[in-house]
Motif scaffolding. Structure first.
Motif, PDB file in Angstrom:
ATOM      1  N   ASP A 178       0.871  -1.178   0.000  1.00 28.86           N
ATOM      2  CA  ASP A 178       0.000   0.000   0.000  1.00 28.86           C
ATOM      3  C   ASP A 178       0.901   1.219   0.000  1.00 28.86           C
ATOM      4  OD1 ASP A 178      -2.672  -1.005   0.063  1.00 28.86           O
ATOM      5  OD2 ASP A 178      -2.328  -1.670   2.124  1.00 28.86           O
ATOM      6  N   GLY A 179       0.764   2.058  -1.007  1.00 27.55           N
ATOM      7  CA  GLY A 179       1.597   3.262  -1.081  1.00 27.55           C
ATOM      8  C   GLY A 179       2.919   2.978  -1.746  1.00 27.55           C
ATOM      9  N   PRO A 180       3.785   3.985  -1.780  1.00 28.97           N
ATOM     10  CA  PRO A 180       5.056   3.844  -2.488  1.00 28.97           C
ATOM     11  C   PRO A 180       6.005   2.863  -1.795  1.00 28.97           C
ATOM     12  CG  PRO A 180       4.806   6.066  -1.576  1.00 28.97           C
ATOM     13  CD  PRO A 180       3.576   5.309  -1.239  1.00 28.97           C
ATOM     14  N   ALA A 181       6.634   2.036  -2.601  1.00 27.13           N
ATOM     15  CA  ALA A 181       7.643   1.111  -2.082  1.00 27.13           C
ATOM     16  C   ALA A 181       8.989   1.813  -2.079  1.00 27.13           C
ATOM     17  CB  ALA A 181       7.701  -0.126  -2.965  1.00 27.13           C
ATOM     18  N   SER A 182       9.752   1.591  -1.021  1.00 26.94           N
ATOM     19  CA  SER A 182      11.082   2.207  -0.960  1.00 26.94           C
ATOM     20  C   SER A 182      12.090   1.177  -0.453  1.00 26.94           C
ATOM     21  CB  SER A 182      11.073   3.442  -0.072  1.00 26.94           C
ATOM     22  OG  SER A 182      10.729   3.096   1.247  1.00 26.94           O
ATOM     23  N   TYR A 183      13.308   1.321  -0.936  1.00 23.53           N
ATOM     24  CA  TYR A 183      14.385   0.400  -0.600  1.00 23.53           C
ATOM     25  C   TYR A 183      15.666   1.196  -0.453  1.00 23.53           C
ATOM     26  CZ  TYR A 183      11.264  -3.342  -2.111  1.00 23.53           C
ATOM     27  OH  TYR A 183      10.205  -4.199  -2.235  1.00 23.53           O
ATOM     28  N   ASP A 184      16.647   0.596   0.191  1.00 18.38           N
ATOM     29  CA  ASP A 184      17.972   1.190   0.263  1.00 18.38           C
ATOM     30  C   ASP A 184      18.662   0.915  -1.071  1.00 18.38           C
ATOM     31  OD1 ASP A 184      20.594   1.927   0.649  1.00 18.38           O
ATOM     32  OD2 ASP A 184      20.814   0.888   2.560  1.00 18.38           O
ATOM     33  N   THR A 185      18.735   1.938  -1.907  1.00 23.69           N
ATOM     34  CA  THR A 185      19.286   1.742  -3.252  1.00 23.69           C
ATOM     35  C   THR A 185      20.779   1.454  -3.231  1.00 23.69           C
ATOM     36  OG1 THR A 185      19.483   4.135  -3.531  1.00 23.69           O
ATOM     37  CG2 THR A 185      17.492   3.078  -4.411  1.00 23.69           C
ATOM     38  N   GLY A 186      21.414   1.578  -2.080  1.00 22.44           N
ATOM     39  CA  GLY A 186      22.812   1.181  -1.969  1.00 22.44           C
ATOM     40  C   GLY A 186      22.980  -0.325  -1.889  1.00 22.44           C
ATOM     41  N   GLU A 187      21.886  -1.032  -1.605  1.00 20.09           N
ATOM     42  CA  GLU A 187      21.962  -2.477  -1.434  1.00 20.09           C
ATOM     43  C   GLU A 187      21.228  -3.268  -2.517  1.00 20.09           C
ATOM     44  OE1 GLU A 187      20.804  -3.619   2.491  1.00 20.09           O
ATOM     45  OE2 GLU A 187      22.047  -2.085   3.423  1.00 20.09           O
ATOM     46  N   VAL A 188      20.368  -2.606  -3.273  1.00 20.80           N
ATOM     47  CA  VAL A 188      19.593  -3.293  -4.301  1.00 20.80           C
ATOM     48  C   VAL A 188      19.651  -2.489  -5.597  1.00 20.80           C
ATOM     49  CG1 VAL A 188      18.000  -4.290  -2.609  1.00 20.80           C
ATOM     50  CG2 VAL A 188      17.402  -2.163  -3.750  1.00 20.80           C
ATOM     51  N   PHE A 189      19.335  -3.153  -6.693  1.00 24.36           N
ATOM     52  CA  PHE A 189      19.163  -2.463  -7.963  1.00 24.36           C
ATOM     53  C   PHE A 189      17.678  -2.160  -8.068  1.00 24.36           C
ATOM     54  CE2 PHE A 189      18.578  -1.763 -12.398  1.00 24.36           C
ATOM     55  CZ  PHE A 189      19.767  -1.194 -12.826  1.00 24.36           C
ATOM     56  N   PHE A 190      17.338  -0.898  -8.052  1.00 23.73           N
ATOM     57  CA  PHE A 190      15.955  -0.451  -7.904  1.00 23.73           C
ATOM     58  C   PHE A 190      15.475   0.232  -9.180  1.00 23.73           C
ATOM     59  CE2 PHE A 190      12.789   2.697  -6.566  1.00 23.73           C
ATOM     60  CZ  PHE A 190      11.951   1.921  -5.785  1.00 23.73           C
ATOM     61  N   ALA A 191      14.344  -0.238  -9.711  1.00 25.64           N
ATOM     62  CA  ALA A 191      13.762   0.373 -10.906  1.00 25.64           C
ATOM     63  C   ALA A 191      12.284   0.643 -10.648  1.00 25.64           C
ATOM     64  CB  ALA A 191      13.922  -0.556 -12.099  1.00 25.64           C
ATOM     65  N   ARG A 192      11.870   1.902 -10.751  1.00 26.46           N
ATOM     66  CA  ARG A 192      10.468   2.285 -10.592  1.00 26.46           C
ATOM     67  C   ARG A 192       9.942   2.699 -11.955  1.00 26.46           C
ATOM     68  NH1 ARG A 192       7.682   3.716  -6.117  1.00 26.46           N
ATOM     69  NH2 ARG A 192       9.595   4.106  -4.954  1.00 26.46           N
ATOM     70  N   LEU A 193       8.926   1.974 -12.429  1.00 29.66           N
ATOM     71  CA  LEU A 193       8.358   2.271 -13.743  1.00 29.66           C
ATOM     72  C   LEU A 193       7.610   3.598 -13.735  1.00 29.66           C
ATOM     73  CD1 LEU A 193       7.042  -1.115 -15.090  1.00 29.66           C
ATOM     74  CD2 LEU A 193       8.706   0.376 -16.138  1.00 29.66           C
ATOM     75  N   ASP A 194       7.717   4.303 -14.825  1.00 26.82           N
ATOM     76  CA  ASP A 194       6.997   5.553 -15.008  1.00 26.82           C
ATOM     77  C   ASP A 194       5.496   5.269 -14.993  1.00 26.82           C
ATOM     78  OD1 ASP A 194       5.789   7.882 -15.961  1.00 26.82           O
ATOM     79  OD2 ASP A 194       7.317   8.234 -17.488  1.00 26.82           O
ATOM     80  N   PRO A 195       4.731   5.938 -14.136  1.00 22.55           N
ATOM     81  CA  PRO A 195       3.290   5.679 -14.072  1.00 22.55           C
ATOM     82  C   PRO A 195       2.527   6.161 -15.304  1.00 22.55           C
ATOM     83  CG  PRO A 195       3.889   7.463 -12.600  1.00 22.55           C
ATOM     84  CD  PRO A 195       5.167   6.910 -13.145  1.00 22.55           C
ATOM     85  N   LEU A 196       3.167   6.914 -16.193  1.00 22.78           N
ATOM     86  CA  LEU A 196       2.485   7.455 -17.365  1.00 22.78           C
ATOM     87  C   LEU A 196       2.678   6.614 -18.623  1.00 22.78           C
ATOM     88  CD1 LEU A 196       3.271  11.254 -16.817  1.00 22.78           C
ATOM     89  CD2 LEU A 196       1.240   9.951 -16.121  1.00 22.78           C
ATOM     90  N   ILE A 197       3.247   5.425 -18.485  1.00 21.27           N
ATOM     91  CA  ILE A 197       3.438   4.550 -19.649  1.00 21.27           C
ATOM     92  C   ILE A 197       2.072   4.257 -20.261  1.00 21.27           C
ATOM     93  CG2 ILE A 197       4.053   2.201 -20.351  1.00 21.27           C
ATOM     94  CD1 ILE A 197       6.400   2.416 -18.366  1.00 21.27           C
ATOM     95  N   SER A 198       1.966   4.517 -21.571  1.00 19.85           N
ATOM     96  CA  SER A 198       0.649   4.395 -22.205  1.00 19.85           C
ATOM     97  C   SER A 198       0.613   3.441 -23.398  1.00 19.85           C
ATOM     98  CB  SER A 198       0.151   5.777 -22.634  1.00 19.85           C
ATOM     99  OG  SER A 198       1.034   6.337 -23.578  1.00 19.85           O
ATOM    100  N   ASN A 199       1.728   2.757 -23.685  1.00 26.08           N
ATOM    101  CA  ASN A 199       1.705   1.741 -24.730  1.00 26.08           C
ATOM    102  C   ASN A 199       2.871   0.775 -24.518  1.00 26.08           C
ATOM    103  OD1 ASN A 199       4.043   2.674 -26.355  1.00 26.08           O
ATOM    104  ND2 ASN A 199       2.731   4.437 -26.791  1.00 26.08           N
ATOM    105  N   THR A 200       2.823  -0.315 -25.237  1.00 23.59           N
ATOM    106  CA  THR A 200       3.815  -1.371 -25.049  1.00 23.59           C
ATOM    107  C   THR A 200       5.217  -0.920 -25.438  1.00 23.59           C
ATOM    108  OG1 THR A 200       2.098  -3.011 -25.413  1.00 23.59           O
ATOM    109  CG2 THR A 200       4.358  -3.767 -25.637  1.00 23.59           C
ATOM    110  N   ASP A 201       5.342  -0.128 -26.501  1.00 27.90           N
ATOM    111  CA  ASP A 201       6.667   0.373 -26.894  1.00 27.90           C
ATOM    112  C   ASP A 201       7.296   1.205 -25.783  1.00 27.90           C
ATOM    113  OD1 ASP A 201       6.566  -0.865 -29.367  1.00 27.90           O
ATOM    114  OD2 ASP A 201       5.820   0.913 -30.410  1.00 27.90           O
ATOM    115  N   GLU A 202       6.499   2.070 -25.150  1.00 31.84           N
ATOM    116  CA  GLU A 202       7.005   2.875 -24.033  1.00 31.84           C
ATOM    117  C   GLU A 202       7.429   1.991 -22.869  1.00 31.84           C
ATOM    118  OE1 GLU A 202       4.131   5.795 -22.831  1.00 31.84           O
ATOM    119  OE2 GLU A 202       4.288   6.917 -24.701  1.00 31.84           O
ATOM    120  N   LEU A 203       6.666   0.936 -22.604  1.00 30.53           N
ATOM    121  CA  LEU A 203       7.006   0.010 -21.521  1.00 30.53           C
ATOM    122  C   LEU A 203       8.354  -0.645 -21.787  1.00 30.53           C
ATOM    123  CD1 LEU A 203       6.390  -1.652 -18.962  1.00 30.53           C
ATOM    124  CD2 LEU A 203       5.130  -3.232 -20.441  1.00 30.53           C
TER     125      LEU A 203
END
Length: 128
Positions: free
Chosen positions: A12-37
């Motif tokens: 529930d809500g935004p996920a957060s991690y210590d980016t010094g310990e993991v490789f973190f990728a947050r997808l853009d919430p405005l992706i509107s087609n498969t090519d953008e994804l």
């Protein structure tokens, strides 16, 4: 571990991690087609230049990650990509299968995070 609710992490809500310990990728919430994804994943996950920008290439790269040093790789979806239901099903199946493929390996683990509000919708898509 075949239940989709066990394969993906829901929050529930935004996920957060210590980016010094993991490789973190947050997808853009405005992706509107498969090519953008696919382009977004290419840049976020530092895919190699030979990435083919199609579902097979995505699956291949998600099963490799040889270019990433961190053991844990996390892909966060604050919202589901706004793509066709058919493409969303393919995308979710690829994520599910690659998360499962990484279980038991020491080199990497893949964690895919979605919002709790999307749990039932994701489950329904994967069961359809």
């Amino acid at each position: 571990m075949t239940d989709n609710n066990e394969v993906f992490r829901f929050t529930d809500g935004p996920a957060s991690y210590d980016t010094g310990e993991v490789f973190f990728a947050r997808l853009d919430p405005l992706i509107s087609n498969t090519d953008e994804l696919l382009k977004s994943l290419y840049y976020l996950l530092w895919f190699p230049g030979y990435f083919g920008f199609n579902w097979n290439a995505l699956e291949d790269c998600l099963r490799d990650f040889d270019w990433i040093n961190e053991e844990k790789i996390i892909i966060v979806h604050d919202v589901l990509p706004n793509i066709s239901r058919n493409d969303l099903k393919i995308y979710l199946e690829i994520l599910r299968d690659t998360v499962l493929d990484w279980y038991g390996y020491e080199q990497h683990t893949l964690e895919v995070v979605f919002q709790e509000k999307d749990r039932d919708y994701i489950t329904n898509i994967l069961l359809s």
